[in-house]
Design a protein around this motif. Structure first.
Motif, mmCIF file in Angstrom:
data_model
loop_
_atom_site.group_PDB
_atom_site.id
_atom_site.type_symbol
_atom_site.label_atom_id
_atom_site.label_comp_id
_atom_site.label_asym_id
_atom_site.label_seq_id
_atom_site.Cartn_x
_atom_site.Cartn_y
_atom_site.Cartn_z
ATOM 1 N N LEU A 131 0.831 -1.203 0.000
ATOM 2 C CA LEU A 131 0.000 0.000 0.000
ATOM 3 C C LEU A 131 0.869 1.259 0.000
ATOM 4 O O LEU A 131 0.608 2.215 -0.730
ATOM 5 N N GLU A 132 1.939 1.230 0.814
ATOM 6 C CA GLU A 132 2.860 2.364 0.861
ATOM 7 C C GLU A 132 3.542 2.574 -0.488
ATOM 8 O O GLU A 132 3.637 3.692 -0.986
ATOM 9 N N ASN A 133 3.990 1.472 -1.123
ATOM 10 C CA ASN A 133 4.622 1.574 -2.439
ATOM 11 C C ASN A 133 3.647 2.127 -3.483
ATOM 12 O O ASN A 133 4.012 2.953 -4.317
ATOM 13 N N GLN A 134 2.421 1.675 -3.416
ATOM 14 C CA GLN A 134 1.406 2.147 -4.353
ATOM 15 C C GLN A 134 1.159 3.644 -4.179
ATOM 16 O O GLN A 134 1.077 4.392 -5.148
ATOM 17 N N LEU A 135 1.085 4.083 -2.915
ATOM 18 C CA LEU A 135 0.885 5.507 -2.649
ATOM 19 C C LEU A 135 2.082 6.336 -3.109
ATOM 20 O O LEU A 135 1.926 7.439 -3.639
ATOM 21 N N GLU A 136 3.297 5.804 -2.926
ATOM 22 C CA GLU A 136 4.499 6.519 -3.382
ATOM 23 C C GLU A 136 4.514 6.645 -4.904
ATOM 24 O O GLU A 136 4.849 7.704 -5.443
ATOM 25 N N ARG A 137 4.144 5.564 -5.603
ATOM 26 C CA ARG A 137 4.066 5.628 -7.070
ATOM 27 C C ARG A 137 3.033 6.666 -7.514
ATOM 28 O O ARG A 137 3.285 7.460 -8.425
ATOM 29 N N SER A 138 1.907 6.676 -6.836
ATOM 30 C CA SER A 138 0.857 7.642 -7.166
ATOM 31 C C SER A 138 1.330 9.068 -6.913
ATOM 32 O O SER A 138 1.102 9.965 -7.731
ATOM 33 N N LEU A 139 1.986 9.271 -5.788
ATOM 34 C CA LEU A 139 2.486 10.597 -5.443
ATOM 35 C C LEU A 139 3.529 11.068 -6.464
ATOM 36 O O LEU A 139 3.524 12.230 -6.867
#
Length: 189
Positions: A131-139
């Motif tokens: 989830l953290e990786n996904q949010l970082e990619r989105s950011l």
């Protein structure tokens, strides 16, 4: 002599009505014959006069009009069976897809809640990392898009003659650092 357009309503005069029926019936029979000859189509035509007299035409020499009607009835029966099958399949797909759509919607809702930081108690450490990786990619995508938009705006403003370029639009302004005395510039007289 030009014919006028015939109004489509019942002819009140009995004699005129009978004459019109005979002429139009003969024209219809002729057209059915022409269609069967020109296009090699199997044509069957059944006409009942207002008095109940039967007129019929069958293009097939081998078969009577009864054979053509039987063929028609078989086709209609086959068609109705296939339509029933299609309707049953459609209903089955509708029921199946509605339950699978409900599951997909529920999964998307759970995913949305997790992305917003809710319902994280049930997540494992691995799920939290993902989830953290996904949010970082989105950011990173958001920042790249924002930077691209600011750069386009900066270019647009720099092309305008009357609008001064705002330095604070870009955070990452590149400057050249020189250590030592400033160079002397020769001025031409």
């Amino acid at each position: 002599m030009v014919r006028g357009k015939t109004e489509m309503k019942r002819i009140e005069n009995d004699t005129s009505r009978q004459v019109t029926f005979s002429k139009r019936r003969n024209g219809l029979l002729k057209k059915a014959f022409e269609l069967s000859v020109l296009c090699e189509a199997e044509v069957a035509l059944i006409i009942f006069s207002p008095t109940g007299k039967l007129s019929e035409f069958s293009s097939s020499r081998c078969f009577s009009i009864n054979k053509t009607v039987e063929r028609y009835q078989r086709k209609v029966k086959d068609l109705s069976l296939s339509i029933k099958g299609i309707q049953q399949n459609r209903q089955h797909l509708k029921e199946g897809s509605s339950s699978s759509m409900a599951k997909k919607i529920e999964q998307l809702e759970v995913s949305k809640r997790k992305l917003l930081g809710d319902d994280l108690d049930t997540c494992s450490i691995e799920e939290l990392r993902e989830l953290e990786n996904q949010l970082e990619r989105s950011l990173n995508k958001i920042r790249a898009r924002k930077c691209c938009g600011e750069e386009q705006e900066w270019r647009y403003l720099s092309k305008e003659k009357d609008v001064p370029v705002l330095k604070e639009m870009r955070d990452d302004v590149e400057t050249e650092l020189v250590i030592g005395p400033p160079e002397r510039v020769r001025r031409m007289p």
